[in-house]
Design a protein around this motif. Structure first.
Motif: not given
Lengths: 339, 547
Positions: A59, A86-91, A93-94, B44, B182, B196, B199-200, B405-406
């Motif tokens: 967000a 918002n489903i975030t992570g992995g630039s 890709s998630v 945010a 990463q 994935a 990845l973070d 991150a849901n």
């Protein structure tokens, strides 16, 4: 006095809204889970219940702002609710993989960029590709170009001097960038691969880190978005701009040449494009319905001003045109990163 | 400067701004208590709503959320051993032990008072020194950062919960866990096994909540409702005169330490609370009380982390450099308002700089007034029957972790780390060093590699920076001093310690100090009335008797 009371009222309303958002935030998880409308039978009309709109970044960022500006209008155009999540992570890709895993019925959409669809799977060895995504149409272009700047005490005052020095002594000049697999870093990699100009790319965690390092004299230059603070430092003389990455010169930096002018014709790939996409294999009529709705929204004044007028193309670009850009980008990224 | 403060209070005392600083600190405290919903996510989320506000008002509220959350995180750390954010990890060491001894009230009380004083000292520092210090912060490049992180890691392993080799092992595991995800320099994925979600890398909240929170809950269940027993012992809410006396110097030192560490780019909360804890333990007459409910171990770090969250505004407002993610968001909020933080901010927009500074004084006062009476309420939480409390705590942890991150993957992660945390508890490994090393590791790695990139692979770069040399010298002197003291004064000091504490405890302490940590099977620690009774040891005895 009148304006004062108006300001107070506005502020109070906002305070109420903020409390409200905090309450809603607690319930958003439940809302997200509740809209999995059963999409069975090909005869089912589209849209069949609420549409889930995946935003693969957090967000507050530009991706989020663009998607949330679009969502209400899409909902109106399709006569349903478009619920952003918002489903975030992995630039990115998630969130993208979440979207890909859902049925291709148009009930799950996502906002995507070439970085997520074409760059991430190649750079990170993930098991999806742009073939798993059907593009609906282009939402917006972000033409915020990159600018190469040096500090006040730098011996280089022009792009020519900087690149001449880099050619003379390869891999000595350091260039700070905002992250490892950012378009800037890729462009600098191409500078070495395609033009034999080798600089040391030093990735930082965000552009602020890179700018701090330049101010402290820890790197020779930075290659960052020409955001407001950078432009202001250029204006005040703290920084000297050597080159911009856009195809044309920028209005606010009229004396700064483009990389193209400096002889690097192909280095214009560092742009962000946002598109609306769904899982691959979506029925043609659903793609058409969604594309029409998107086109309609991109002429809706409210949506346009929320996304930013300058970022929306005068002519609507379809999913096919976006696919064209993706395959271009994919070629370049595959060549650089190997696969 | 007086003119500035005058303008500042003029802005901050405006009823609308008073309302917003109140809203900010209340939201901040609330999200500090809830795991997962940290200041980053909240700011945010609220950012778009601040566009309609005056710039000063917007920043006043966002700043309130930030330092409010620093206090909120303390509450769960003390009561449930659940650090909501990295800076609170250190507070669990002694804060939770105090809660187990029925002294949750004084722990929370002293944290509130310490945070208030730390905040105020930092505001004064901000007002006087901001312009001078900002330039000094710039000199901290990647090389100096390496030295700072080395210092941080040494502090982590010397916290000494139990044996130091176990702490070392845990810190190493923390560093290894930090390598997942990463690669920061090349962008290549590491140890993510094609996922994935990884990845973070691992999420801090999943690790901290799992190892500390869920691990502790599993341990309590095994012990058969340990928390209930403590709750009955809760008597005093306010810190005693003795508590105040013990905490006075830690608060003073924590304020100064926190202020200076907060100014450094990328330093922030964790390092300041960590450094304060290590310092308090080093200067304490009875360092062995640390980790067993020493109030100094709560007062110092809590003060330091609030002081640092305030002074972190120095580089932001004066140089336009955000030193962490939260401040980067506030930076964004200012940019959207058409104001560029930087050297021109104070001359061009004195109302923003001084308004924010003055609002921090007011906000910190509000936090104190709000929280002191609330301490009693929070402590009552411990009276909730174990079954209900634990169920709610687990539910909140899982929802909080998921909401970051849901991504359902994180739920499995927190449960996995929970089981690991329980196993570690059983085997006497403390999660503190692991979690702290996990936070410091990525900064160390990035700084080392940036330094080497800049130097062209020349390792002498690490000793070519005056700040780095200073830090390494301090480390060397510190180690030398500790070693010498150990050889010359080691034994007498143990006797001296024994002399200063009640005879029975003293005898136990003396016997204990001569034994290996593993063979420590003390007599009944619960019979001890002394405030600093080793509950940790008693617990240890419990588990060994069960085996």
């Amino acid at each position: 006095m009148h304006s004062m009371s108006k300001r107070y009222r506005r502020s109070l309303i906002t305070a109420g809204a903020i409390m409200g958002v905090m309450l809603l935030a607690g319930c958003s998880g439940a809302a997200g889970a509740g809209n999995s409308a059963a999409p069975d039978g090909e005869a089912a009309a589209f849209p069949n219940g609420d549409i889930r709109f995946v935003i693969p970044y957090s967000a507050g960022g530009p991706t989020d702002v663009t998607a949330r500006a679009l969502a209400p209008c899409l909902g109106d155009a399709l006569d349903t609710n478009v619920i952003a999540e918002n489903i975030t992570g992995g630039s990115g890709s998630v969130g993208l993989q979440d979207m890909i895993s859902k049925p291709a019925d148009g009930q799950t959409l996502a906002i995507v960029s070439p970085g997520m669809v074409a760059l991430s799977p190649i750079a990170n060895g993930l098991d999806y590709s742009r073939e798993d995504v059907s593009s609906v149409g282009v939402i917006s272009y972000s033409y915020s170009p990159m600018v190469l700047v040096v500090g006040e005490d730098s011996p280089y005052s022009s792009g020519e001097e900087f690149f001449a020095a880099a050619e003379e002594a390869p891999a000595t000049l350091t260039v700070g960038v905002s992250g490892a697999s950012t378009p800037q870093a890729i462009e600098l990699q191409r500078l070495a691969d395609e033009y034999n100009v080798e600089v040391i790319v030093v990735p930082f965690d965000g552009s602020a880190g890179a700018i701090t390092a330049l101010l402290g004299g820890h790197v020779d230059s930075v290659f960052v978005n020409d955001q407001e603070d950078v432009v202001q430092r250029i204006g005040s003389g703290d920084f000297t701009a050597l080159a911009v990455s856009s195809p044309e010169r920028q209005a606010h930096l009229p004396d700064t040449p483009t990389l193209v002018e400096l002889g690097y014709d192909d280095l214009t790939l560092a742009v962000t494009i946002y598109a609306l996409a769904a899982p691959a294999g979506m029925p043609d009529d659903v793609v058409a319905t969604l594309s029409d709705a998107l086109e309609e929204c991109l002429s809706n004044p409210e949506t346009v001003s929320a996304i930013g007028e300058n970022y929306i193309l005068p002519e609507y670009q379809t999913g096919e045109e976006f696919d064209g850009f993706l395959s271009e980008a994919e070629k370049v990224y595959t060549r650089i990163l190997g696969s | 400067m007086l003119d500035g403060l005058f303008i500042g209070f003029g802005v901050a005392l405006d009823p609308i701004n008073l309302l917003y600083v109140f809203v900010g600190v209340v939201i901040g405290t609330a999200i500090g208590v809830l795991p997962g919903l940290g200041p980053t996510a909240t700011i945010a989320l609220l950012l778009p709503l601040t566009y309609a506000l005056d710039p000063a008002t917007a920043i006043i509220m966002l700043a309130g959320i930030y330092y409010g959350s620093m206090y909120g995180g303390t509450i769960t750390s003390v009561l449930l051993r659940m650090p909501g954010e990295a800076a609170s990890v250190v507070t669990t060491f002694d804060g939770y032990q105090m809660a187990k001894q029925g002294r949750a009230g004084p722990a929370l009380g002293i944290a509130a008072i310490g945070s208030f004083i730390g905040g105020i000292v930092s505001v004064i520092g901000l007002a006087i020194f901001a312009p001078m210090l900002a330039d000094a912060a710039l000199a901290f490049g990647p090389v100096a950062m390496v030295a700072l992180m080395v210092l941080g890691l040494l502090l982590v392993t010397s916290l000494g919960m139990g044996s130091s080799w176990k702490a070392l092992v845990m810190a190493t595991v923390g560093l290894l866990l930090a390598t997942v995800g990463q690669d920061q320099i090349s962008g290549m994925p590491r140890f993510n096994f094609g996922s994935a979600s990884l990845l973070d890398g691992f999420d801090f909240v999943a690790i901290a909540m799992g190892l500390f929170g869920v691990g502790e809950i599993l341990h309590n269940l095994e012990q058969g409702g340990h928390l209930n027993k403590i709750a009955k012992k809760v008597t005093k809410i306010m810190p005693t005169r003795d508590d105040a006396k013990r905490s006075a110097m830690p608060i003073v030192r924590g304020s100064l330490l926190g202020f200076f560490i907060g100014i450094l780019p990328g330093g922030g909360g964790v390092l300041s609370s960590l450094a304060s804890y290590a310092l308090e333990k080093r200067v304490a007459k009875h360092p062995e009380r640390f980790g067993k409910g020493a109030i100094e171990g709560v007062a110092g770090p809590e003060t330091a982390n609030n002081a640092s969250s305030t002074s972190a505004f120095v580089p932001l407002l004066v140089l336009g450099i955000p030193s962490n993610v939260v401040l980067a968001l506030i930076f964004g909020a200012l940019l959207i308002q058409g104001i560029t933080p930087g050297p021109s901010l104070i001359p061009n927009h004195p109302e923003i700089f001084w308004g924010v500074v003055a609002s921090m004084v007011i906000g910190n006062t509000m936090l104190l007034i709000l929280n002191m009476p609330m301490v009693g309420v929070f402590v009552q939480l411990l009276r909730v029957p174990m079954g209900i409390l634990v169920t709610f705590a687990i539910a909140i942890v899982l929802i909080g972790t998921y909401s970051i991150a849901n991504d359902p993957f994180d739920i499995w992660l927190v449960l996995g780390f929970g089981i690991l945390g329980w196993l570690m508890k059983r085997t006497g490994f403390d999660p503190g060093p692991l979690v702290l090393a996990f936070v410091l590791g990525p900064i160390l790695e990035a700084s080392v590699r940036q330094s080497l990139l800049i130097s062209g692979g020349d390792f002498t770069v690490f000793i070519g920076d005056p700040i780095a040399i200073t830090i390494y010298t301090l480390i060397a002197v510190g180690i030398a001093f500790a070693t010498i003291r150990r050889f010359t004064k080691g034994r007498p000091s143990v006797l001296e310690q024994a002399r200063n504490i009640p005879p029975v405890t003293g005898l136990i302490e003396l016997v204990r100090s001569r034994r290996d940590a593993k063979t420590r099977t003390t007599t009944d620690a619960s019979a001890d009335a002394a405030a600093y009774t080793a509950t940790g040891e008693g617990e240890h005895a419990d588990s060994t008797s069960k085996q």
